[in-house]
Design a protein around this motif. Structure first.
Motif, PDB file in Angstrom:
ATOM      1  N   GLY A 221     -22.253 -30.479  26.538  1.00 48.18           N
ATOM      2  CA  GLY A 221     -21.765 -31.441  27.514  1.00 48.18           C
ATOM      3  C   GLY A 221     -20.608 -32.271  27.024  1.00 48.18           C
ATOM      4  O   GLY A 221     -19.734 -32.661  27.798  1.00 48.18           O
ATOM      5  N   LYS A 335     -27.709 -36.078  27.267  1.00 47.72           N
ATOM      6  CA  LYS A 335     -28.104 -35.834  28.659  1.00 47.72           C
ATOM      7  C   LYS A 335     -28.884 -37.004  29.234  1.00 47.72           C
ATOM      8  O   LYS A 335     -28.748 -37.349  30.413  1.00 47.72           O
ATOM      9  CB  LYS A 335     -28.944 -34.556  28.731  1.00 47.72           C
ATOM     10  N   ASP A 339     -22.919 -40.930  30.140  1.00 49.92           N
ATOM     11  CA  ASP A 339     -22.374 -40.952  31.495  1.00 49.92           C
ATOM     12  C   ASP A 339     -21.758 -39.605  31.841  1.00 49.92           C
ATOM     13  O   ASP A 339     -21.307 -38.852  30.970  1.00 49.92           O
ATOM     14  CB  ASP A 339     -21.288 -42.033  31.606  1.00 49.92           C
ATOM     15  N   GLU A 340     -21.716 -39.307  33.126  1.00 49.10           N
ATOM     16  CA  GLU A 340     -21.066 -38.094  33.585  1.00 49.10           C
ATOM     17  C   GLU A 340     -19.551 -38.232  33.462  1.00 49.10           C
ATOM     18  O   GLU A 340     -19.009 -39.336  33.534  1.00 49.10           O
ATOM     19  CB  GLU A 340     -21.443 -37.789  35.036  1.00 49.10           C
ATOM     20  N   CYS A 341     -18.859 -37.103  33.257  1.00 45.95           N
ATOM     21  CA  CYS A 341     -17.400 -37.105  33.128  1.00 45.95           C
ATOM     22  C   CYS A 341     -16.858 -35.847  33.812  1.00 45.95           C
ATOM     23  O   CYS A 341     -17.260 -34.733  33.463  1.00 45.95           O
ATOM     24  CB  CYS A 341     -16.990 -37.123  31.656  1.00 45.95           C
ATOM     25  N   GLU A 342     -15.962 -36.038  34.740  1.00 45.41           N
ATOM     26  CA  GLU A 342     -15.398 -34.898  35.464  1.00 45.41           C
ATOM     27  C   GLU A 342     -14.264 -34.273  34.663  1.00 45.41           C
ATOM     28  O   GLU A 342     -13.332 -34.939  34.228  1.00 45.41           O
ATOM     29  CB  GLU A 342     -14.868 -35.355  36.823  1.00 45.41           C
ATOM     30  N   ASP A 349     -19.002 -32.048  30.591  1.00 50.91           N
ATOM     31  CA  ASP A 349     -19.280 -32.948  31.712  1.00 50.91           C
ATOM     32  C   ASP A 349     -19.980 -34.241  31.325  1.00 50.91           C
ATOM     33  O   ASP A 349     -20.419 -35.002  32.178  1.00 50.91           O
ATOM     34  CB  ASP A 349     -20.119 -32.224  32.766  1.00 50.91           C
ATOM     35  N   ARG A 350     -20.060 -34.536  30.016  1.00 51.83           N
ATOM     36  CA  ARG A 350     -20.780 -35.737  29.582  1.00 51.83           C
ATOM     37  C   ARG A 350     -19.986 -36.510  28.536  1.00 51.83           C
ATOM     38  O   ARG A 350     -19.324 -35.909  27.684  1.00 51.83           O
ATOM     39  CB  ARG A 350     -22.132 -35.361  28.977  1.00 51.83           C
TER      40      ARG A 350
END
Length: 476
Positions: A221, A335, A339-342, A349-350
């Protein structure tokens, strides 16, 4: 290096890449300054002046060469106390710290007086910290104007200038042209959704070994590594985004692609990339010091960090388990708390969790994700120390005091503290002597024996560790 005119001129004539970044040459007749690897016809010796930094040349009225581009020159590693202080200050300035803080604040962070910092900095770079910062901002702006399609206003802001007017005035004064005039001579531009930079290094650079090191430790991630490139998410202050790093074609540099979302934090992002890939290293100097140990792999680098907390958590999770097991646990940790990351890349994604997100958790909150209780407590205590300001894990932190502070955290022993010093603090003389692999490679049973015998490798013991680990890989 000592700027002896005769030696510098010989290096200039030879275009020896080992001197790139160690001095700059100003030509009196043209008022232009270059790197010693510049491909233009060498000037006469009597027309040359030599400077320890780009800032020292610019403050004397010389402007940067448009061919060799001094802003692309590599830095160089140091271990001497005063030089380390000056380099630490330069690292903070490169990281954009003087944009929001005063020189007094910078000195306080480095645990010295501002008067002492100015004196040491002047000795090392030939200019004051403020003059150095000004030059770094202008050189970054020059790079962005040349290599990207950013607007002039965005370039000014990304480079750390508070106003467009101030940027335009200083740029024209220093470089005798406006930002618009410079743009007329630019080459290929980066797409608007990303920025591309080449960061130089001194060869040799064992890119496959660096990539393999990072691949083995990649957190799901947060990082994606294949046989050609390294990608990861990154946080810079309130901004977040991604980077991609590959070798630059046909030159001794790494090509770094940065997401446009990080454009306003470029000084910090590029500074961290340089630390992660150890671009300030002088491999010839280290290989000479390590002797036979480094002979098989003279281009090994010491992978650093983009986030000290991340490296420290990795070290704690890696206690007494395999690297593979530690990374599996780290993936669960990210996980759960990251935080989520685009990003445009599959599997990326993290963001690694911030200390503030961990400091308020309980042991049970962390332990339920497969983390042993003692390690969960250590991670929380580490986050709390960072949040309170009692601990800093930046490369500018004072080494002995930081290592001592780390070892006061329950669950953090000498191995963990030294590993953190190796990577988060970028300390070239760190030596995790209790490391099982180090002991095996050195053929010792007792850590104290390994510590005693490693004295011959000072002040590059951290690099010796990498070579020891590498020797085990080859023997299995």
């Amino acid at each position: 290096m000592m700027l002896d005119d005769t030696q510098c001129y010989r290096a200039l004539l030879s275009h020896d890449a080992r001197f790139d970044g160690r001095f700059f040459v100003g030509v009196r007749t043209t008022r232009i300054y270059c790197r010693p690897v510049c491909t233009v016809k060498p000037p006469l010796a009597k027309n040359c002046r030599y400077f320890p930094s780009a800032a020292a040349a610019e403050i004397e009225g010389f402007r940067p060469c448009l061919r060799c581009r001094p802003e692309l020159a590599p830095g160089f590693a140091t271990v001497d106390a005063n030089r380390r202080l000056a380099q630490s200050a330069a690292r903070l300035i490169d990281d954009g710290r003087l944009q929001e803080a005063s020189l007094e604040d910078l000195a306080t962070q480095l645990s010295v007086t501002d008067r002492h910092l100015r004196r040491v900095f002047q000795q090392e770079f030939g200019v004051s910290p403020v003059e150095y910062a000004q030059t770094q901002r202008l050189l970054l702006a020059k790079r962005l104007l040349t290599d990207t399609d950013m607007t002039v206003l965005d370039v000014a802001l990304a480079s750390g200038f508070a106003s467009l007017r101030r940027f335009n005035d200083l740029f024209k004064k220093r470089y005798r042209m406006t930002p618009g005039e410079l743009r007329k001579s630019r080459g290929a531009k980066s797409p608007t959704d990303r920025l591309v930079f080449d960061l130089a290094y001194r060869p040799p650079y064992d890119w496959p070994a660096t990539l393999a090191f990072l691949a083995k430790r990649a957190i799901t991630g947060v990082e994606v590594v294949d046989d050609k490139r390294y990608r990861r998410t990154m946080r810079a202050g309130k901004l977040s985004g991604w980077i991609e790093v590959v070798p630059a074609p046909k030159r001794a540099a790494l090509r770094v692609t940065v997401s446009a979302s990080l454009a306003l934090a470029l000084p910090s992002v590029l500074s961290r990339v340089k630390a992660l890939f150890d671009l300030a290293c002088n491999p010839t100097e280290i290989a000479d010091a390590l002797g036979p140990l480094a002979k098989a792999n003279p281009g090994l680098r010491l992978p650093g960090a983009v986030d000290g907390f991340e490296i420290a958590v990795r070290a704690i999770l890696g206690q007494q388990v395999t690297v593979k097991a530690a990374i599996t646990i780290a993936g669960r940790f990210v996980k759960a708390f990251g935080d989520e990351c685009e990003t445009p890349f599959e599997g990326l994604d993290r963001l690694f969790p911030k200390p503030e997100a961990i400091a308020t958790l309980t042991q049970d909150d962390v332990a339920k994700h497969g983390i042993i209780g003692a390690r969960a407590r250590a991670i929380i205590a580490l986050a709390q120390a960072l949040e309170s300001g009692d601990l800093s894990l930046e490369p500018t932190a004072e080494i002995d005091a930081t290592v001592a502070a780390l070892e006061t955290i329950p669950g953090v022993g000498p191995w963990t503290a030294q590993y953190i010093a190796m990577r988060a603090l970028a300390w070239p003389d760190a030596f995790p002597h209790p490391d099982v692999a180090v002991l095996k490679a050195m053929r010792h049973d007792k850590p104290r024996d390994a510590l005693a015998n490693a004295e011959a490798w000072r002040p590059w013991r951290a690099y010796a560790v990498l070579h020891l680990w590498k020797s085990l890989e080859k023997s299995t």
